[in-house]
Design a protein around this motif. Sequence first.
Motif, mmCIF file in Angstrom:
data_model
loop_
_atom_site.group_PDB
_atom_site.id
_atom_site.type_symbol
_atom_site.label_atom_id
_atom_site.label_comp_id
_atom_site.label_asym_id
_atom_site.label_seq_id
_atom_site.Cartn_x
_atom_site.Cartn_y
_atom_site.Cartn_z
ATOM 1 N N GLU A 117 2.832 -21.873 -47.028
ATOM 2 C CA GLU A 117 2.980 -22.106 -45.544
ATOM 3 C C GLU A 117 4.299 -22.330 -45.136
ATOM 4 O O GLU A 117 4.872 -23.082 -45.638
ATOM 5 C CB GLU A 117 2.086 -23.011 -45.012
ATOM 6 C CG GLU A 117 0.396 -22.568 -45.199
ATOM 7 C CD GLU A 117 -0.631 -23.688 -44.640
ATOM 8 O OE1 GLU A 117 -1.597 -23.327 -44.649
ATOM 9 O OE2 GLU A 117 -0.045 -24.687 -44.347
ATOM 10 N N GLN A 118 4.670 -21.490 -44.040
ATOM 11 C CA GLN A 118 6.004 -21.604 -43.446
ATOM 12 C C GLN A 118 5.636 -22.577 -42.039
ATOM 13 O O GLN A 118 4.805 -21.804 -41.407
ATOM 14 C CB GLN A 118 6.873 -20.409 -43.088
ATOM 15 C CG GLN A 118 6.923 -19.796 -44.383
ATOM 16 C CD GLN A 118 7.945 -20.236 -45.182
ATOM 17 O OE1 GLN A 118 9.049 -21.135 -44.906
ATOM 18 N NE2 GLN A 118 7.352 -20.427 -46.562
ATOM 19 N N THR A 119 5.951 -23.877 -41.871
ATOM 20 C CA THR A 119 5.698 -24.799 -40.864
ATOM 21 C C THR A 119 6.841 -25.050 -40.089
ATOM 22 O O THR A 119 7.728 -25.077 -40.499
ATOM 23 C CB THR A 119 4.862 -25.939 -41.243
ATOM 24 O OG1 THR A 119 5.646 -26.773 -42.075
ATOM 25 C CG2 THR A 119 3.580 -25.120 -42.133
ATOM 26 N N GLN A 132 -2.018 -19.759 -33.536
ATOM 27 C CA GLN A 132 -1.584 -20.280 -34.540
ATOM 28 C C GLN A 132 -2.037 -21.722 -34.950
ATOM 29 O O GLN A 132 -2.321 -22.502 -34.148
ATOM 30 C CB GLN A 132 -0.061 -20.359 -34.814
ATOM 31 C CG GLN A 132 0.711 -18.971 -34.890
ATOM 32 C CD GLN A 132 2.138 -19.208 -34.618
ATOM 33 O OE1 GLN A 132 2.830 -20.028 -34.085
ATOM 34 N NE2 GLN A 132 2.944 -18.205 -35.130
ATOM 35 N N GLU A 133 -2.464 -22.112 -36.326
ATOM 36 C CA GLU A 133 -2.835 -23.353 -36.757
ATOM 37 C C GLU A 133 -2.048 -24.371 -36.354
ATOM 38 O O GLU A 133 -0.806 -24.170 -36.500
ATOM 39 C CB GLU A 133 -3.492 -23.454 -38.183
ATOM 40 C CG GLU A 133 -4.108 -24.509 -38.633
ATOM 41 C CD GLU A 133 -4.669 -24.585 -39.990
ATOM 42 O OE1 GLU A 133 -4.889 -25.683 -40.585
ATOM 43 O OE2 GLU A 133 -4.102 -23.536 -40.726
ATOM 44 N N VAL A 165 1.709 -24.047 -38.342
ATOM 45 C CA VAL A 165 1.716 -22.989 -39.339
ATOM 46 C C VAL A 165 2.216 -21.774 -38.704
ATOM 47 O O VAL A 165 1.393 -21.130 -38.082
ATOM 48 C CB VAL A 165 0.334 -22.942 -40.089
ATOM 49 C CG1 VAL A 165 0.455 -22.096 -41.234
ATOM 50 C CG2 VAL A 165 -0.040 -24.262 -40.518
ATOM 51 N N THR A 206 3.613 -19.047 -40.545
ATOM 52 C CA THR A 206 3.261 -17.779 -41.573
ATOM 53 C C THR A 206 3.033 -18.415 -42.994
ATOM 54 O O THR A 206 3.260 -19.654 -43.184
ATOM 55 C CB THR A 206 4.207 -16.776 -41.275
ATOM 56 O OG1 THR A 206 3.717 -15.684 -42.196
ATOM 57 C CG2 THR A 206 5.730 -17.143 -41.927
ATOM 58 N N SER A 207 2.876 -17.665 -43.774
ATOM 59 C CA SER A 207 2.857 -18.011 -45.274
ATOM 60 C C SER A 207 3.472 -16.881 -46.062
ATOM 61 O O SER A 207 3.234 -15.647 -45.585
ATOM 62 C CB SER A 207 1.438 -18.387 -45.669
ATOM 63 O OG SER A 207 0.566 -17.141 -45.515
ATOM 64 N N LYS A 208 3.826 -17.079 -47.255
ATOM 65 C CA LYS A 208 4.331 -16.132 -47.916
ATOM 66 C C LYS A 208 4.363 -16.517 -49.544
ATOM 67 O O LYS A 208 3.926 -17.739 -49.881
ATOM 68 C CB LYS A 208 6.061 -15.989 -47.882
ATOM 69 C CG LYS A 208 6.849 -17.377 -48.199
ATOM 70 C CD LYS A 208 8.309 -17.147 -47.844
ATOM 71 C CE LYS A 208 9.063 -18.191 -48.617
ATOM 72 N NZ LYS A 208 10.477 -18.216 -48.266
ATOM 73 N N ALA A 219 1.379 -28.098 -52.325
ATOM 74 C CA ALA A 219 -0.106 -27.689 -51.968
ATOM 75 C C ALA A 219 -0.836 -27.958 -53.196
ATOM 76 O O ALA A 219 -1.092 -27.369 -54.026
ATOM 77 C CB ALA A 219 -0.022 -26.058 -52.037
#
Length: 407
Positions: free
Chosen positions: A59-61, A276-277, A330, A332-334, A372
Motif C-alpha cells: 500500500e502507498q499511504t 479511499q480507506e 491508503v 493506492t497499492s502496487k 505487511a
Amino acid sequence: MPWTMWIAIFAVLLQGLGCGKGASAQPEGAKAESGGKSQKAAPDVKEVTLAPVTELAVEQTIDISGTLDADEHVTVGAKVTGRLASISVDLASPVQRDQVIAQLETRDYELRIEQAAAALAQSRAQLGLPPDGPDTELDVEGTAIVREALATLKQAQANQVRARGLAREGLMSGMDLDAAEAAAVRAETAVQSAREEVRIRQATVRQRRSELRMARQQLADAIVRSPIDGIVQVRRASVGQFLTAGAPIADIVRIDPLRLRVAIPETEAAGVRAGQEVRVTVPGDGAVHAGTVTRLAPAIDPQSRTLLVESDLKNPGHLRPGSLVTAQIVVTSKPAPSVPATAVVRFAGLSKVITVEDGKAKEKQVVTGKAAGDRVEIVSGLAVGESVVARPGSLQQGQPVRVVEGS
C-alpha cells in the motif's frame, strides 16, 4: 696448568655442546608435532531452509496528524427574553432531538396571548363576526356599514328621481335639483367607502390573528428544546438568570460519528480521492479505527498550501472530540518483492539477507520498505523468484550450508 687439565676442560665443553644440540632438536620435533595438531579445523556445514522472494501488494499511504471534531456542535439559546425558570441538563447529559432542556417563565407570554385574543375578538365584532370562527366567512354586502350606506344611496336615488320629475314640471328650482343630484352622488360614494372600510377591518382582523399566533409562538419558544441528538458539552446558564433573546444556555455536540480533519500537503494532495480507506490511531488506544475519505475542500489553502480532507469515523464510545490523532490514508497499492521478516538481518543501520550460492552462504545488502504482516517489502537488492535463507541466525559469509526440505 698441566696439559691433562686442559684435556679435561675441553671434554666438558664438547659434552655441553652435544647436550645443547639434543635439547634444541627435541623442541623442534615437538613444535612440528604440535603445529600439525593446531591447524584450523574445517567449519561445520549448517542446515538451512530457503524462502522464496514473492510478490506482495504494498500500500502507498499518506501518514499525517489530524484532529477529531464533533459531527455537529450547537449552542442552544432562547429565542425570546425571560427569566430562566428551570434547566434539566448539565455537563455530559445525553439529550435527544426535541427534548426539553430548559424553560423560561411563561406568565408574561400568557398575558400577551390574552391581550391578542381580546384585540382579535374586538376586530371581529366590528365586522359583525362572532369571537371565534374563520375569517373567510364574511359577506361584505351584508355588513352593517355597507347596508347602511346602501340604504342611504337608495333613498338619495329616490329623491333624485322625484326632484328631476318636479323640475320638469317646474315645481322645483334648479338649486334644489342640484342638491338632490349631489346627495345621490355622495350616497354612492359612501357605499364605496363603506366597502373599503370593511376590507380595512378584514385586514385588521388578519393582523390581530397574526399577533395572536405570534404570542402563542413566543409562549412555545419559552420552552427550549435540543435541535440534535447529542451530549451536553457546556452548561452556560443557571436558574433565575435573566436571558436576552439568543443568550446561550448549553452547548450540545454529536459525537457519533466523529469528523476527522487533516490538512494534506499540496505535494501529496493530488492522489487523494473520496472513498479511499482511512486508518486512525489515537494515543493510548491500541485499536485502529477505520473510515473513508468523505469530503475534500474544493481548493488548496493559499496560506498553508494544504488541502483540507474530512472523514467520518464511527465512535465506539470512548473517542472524544478534540483528540490529536494519527491518520493513514491508503492512496493506492502496487506489487513489490517481499521476504519473510525473519530473513532480514539488520546491523549498524544496514539490512541484508543470506542467499546460497555453490553450497555456501552469500550476503546481499537490501533496502527494505513497509512491513505487511510477517513479510517485509524489498525496495532494492532482490527480485521475485530468488530465494533467501528463512532464518539466518549467526550464519556468516562463505560458511558451507546444506539446504533441507521445506525450502
